[in-house]
Design a protein around this motif. Structure first.
Motif, short mmCIF file in Angstrom:
data_model
loop_
_atom_site.label_atom_id
_atom_site.label_comp_id
_atom_site.label_asym_id
_atom_site.label_seq_id
_atom_site.Cartn_x
_atom_site.Cartn_y
_atom_site.Cartn_z
N TYR A 11 0.83 -1.21 0.00
CA TYR A 11 0.00 0.00 0.00
C TYR A 11 0.87 1.26 0.00
O TYR A 11 0.50 2.26 -0.61
CB TYR A 11 -0.97 -0.02 1.19
N GLU A 12 2.03 1.19 0.65
CA GLU A 12 2.96 2.32 0.61
C GLU A 12 3.60 2.43 -0.77
O GLU A 12 3.85 3.53 -1.26
CB GLU A 12 4.03 2.16 1.68
N TRP A 13 3.87 1.29 -1.38
CA TRP A 13 4.51 1.29 -2.70
C TRP A 13 3.55 1.79 -3.78
O TRP A 13 3.98 2.32 -4.81
CB TRP A 13 5.02 -0.12 -3.04
N GLU A 14 2.26 1.68 -3.53
CA GLU A 14 1.27 2.11 -4.51
C GLU A 14 1.42 3.59 -4.86
O GLU A 14 1.20 3.99 -6.01
CB GLU A 14 -0.15 1.83 -3.98
N THR A 15 1.84 4.41 -3.90
CA THR A 15 2.09 5.83 -4.17
C THR A 15 3.15 5.99 -5.25
O THR A 15 3.01 6.82 -6.16
CB THR A 15 2.55 6.55 -2.88
N ILE A 16 4.20 5.18 -5.17
CA ILE A 16 5.28 5.23 -6.16
C ILE A 16 4.75 4.81 -7.53
O ILE A 16 5.04 5.46 -8.54
CB ILE A 16 6.46 4.32 -5.72
#
Length: 146
Positions: A11-16
């Motif tokens: 979910y944090e990587w989704e921003t990238i």
């Protein structure tokens, strides 16, 4: 909790992923994406602060850096880190990127061959991956033409 192959919360990587997609869309229509690129680098810096210099973070940073030596340095560090944590997925993609950089941008057949061989070895983990295998064939042909 779902994570990337090197342990980043998905979910944090989704921003990238979203920022990279926005950059690609802007570039496709020839719009300056430098502000979004800076935002992406800042987000990667935040993730690196939290997770450390993981392969996904370093290799993604390298994608958005123009300076050739810095790009290679980040990619090589990412490759070493992927080996250390047995991140086979990132290892194959990173070795392919490094091989491509040497083949396309340098007149250094020794390093080109070295990284192409690393990529070939890393492909053993992905015998069914059409994209990576096709990329290996293309890079091999380019290398032979050097």
């Amino acid at each position: 909790m779902k994570t990337t192959s090197d342990g980043i919360n998905i979910y944090e990587w989704e921003t990238i992923v979203e920022l990279a997609s926005e950059i690609a869309n802007m570039t496709a229509i020839d719009v300056d994406a430098s502000l979004i690129e800076r935002k992406l680098i800042l987000e990667l810096d935040k993730l690196e602060e939290k997770y450390g210099p993981l392969p996904s973070i370093l290799s993604t940073k390298a994608e958005y850096i123009d300076e050739f030596r810095l790009k290679l340095t980040l990619l090589k560090e990412a490759y070493i880190n992927s080996c250390e944590i047995s991140d086979l997925n990132n290892r194959a993609f990173i070795s392919s990127t490094i091989a491509e950089l040497y083949i396309d941008n340098c007149n250094d057949t020794v390093r080109s061959k070295y990284w192409l061989e690393k990529f070939r070895k890393d492909l053993e983990n992905y015998p069914e991956d059409d994209y990576l295998n096709k990329l290996y064939q293309e890079l091999s042909a380019k290398y032979r033409a050097l």
